[in-house]
Design a protein around this motif. Structure first.
Motif, short mmCIF file in Angstrom:
data_model
loop_
_atom_site.label_atom_id
_atom_site.label_comp_id
_atom_site.label_asym_id
_atom_site.label_seq_id
_atom_site.Cartn_x
_atom_site.Cartn_y
_atom_site.Cartn_z
N ARG A 95 -21.14 -3.17 -37.35
CA ARG A 95 -22.11 -2.54 -38.23
C ARG A 95 -22.84 -1.42 -37.48
O ARG A 95 -23.20 -1.56 -36.32
CB ARG A 95 -23.13 -3.54 -38.75
N THR A 106 -27.07 0.86 -43.54
CA THR A 106 -26.17 0.03 -42.75
C THR A 106 -24.74 0.26 -43.23
O THR A 106 -24.49 0.28 -44.44
CB THR A 106 -26.52 -1.46 -42.90
N HIS A 108 -20.46 -0.70 -42.53
CA HIS A 108 -19.43 -1.48 -41.85
C HIS A 108 -18.44 -0.46 -41.31
O HIS A 108 -18.06 0.48 -41.99
CB HIS A 108 -18.75 -2.45 -42.80
N SER A 109 -18.03 -0.64 -40.05
CA SER A 109 -17.14 0.31 -39.43
C SER A 109 -16.07 -0.42 -38.62
O SER A 109 -16.20 -1.60 -38.35
CB SER A 109 -17.93 1.24 -38.50
#
Length: 133
Positions: A95, A106, A108-109
């Motif tokens: 994150r 925020t 998600h990666s």
């Protein structure tokens, strides 16, 4: 700027004019600059780096990642002209957290955990200034 576990310095350039000719750059051992991708816009969040050497930061309405090979990856984009001068947080599960004015975003990666090094922006640099052991 970021300093990885091998002491390599890299980061987004800041140029005090628009249109910007700034790039993400790395300082080579012979003190020359290695060109990375060009960067649009002006205001940039302080970057963070994962254990694979990928830097992540917010610039010009985009969440950008620049990997160890200096290839840029746009992780998110939106039409937004807010000035950002805050830290980028990289949490253990990939994150990424950035703040834009009064909002916290925020994402998600695919990034890994924060790098172990003298200055990967650990704890958003809450541990103080970088210290080399």
């Amino acid at each position: 700027m970021l300093v990885d576990s091998r002491g390599t310095v890299c980061g987004p350039e800041l140029e005090n004019c628009l249109p910007s000719k700034s790039r993400f750059r790395r300082l080579a051992p012979d003190n020359t600059l290695v060109d990375g991708p060009p960067l649009t816009g002006y205001y940039t969040s302080y970057p963070a780096m994962d254990r694979e050497g990928t830097a992540v930061f917010w610039r010009d309405g985009k969440l950008l990642a620049v990997d160890a090979d200096l290839d840029a990856h746009e992780l998110f984009a939106m039409d937004d002209s807010r000035n950002v001068m805050n830290r980028t947080l990289l949490l253990g599960d990939g994150r990424v957290v950035v703040s834009l004015d009064s909002e916290v975003l925020t994402f998600h990666s695919p990034l890994g955990p924060l790098a172990e090094g003298p200055w990967p922006c650990g704890d958003a640099n809450l541990r103080g200034n970088p210290v080399l052991g």
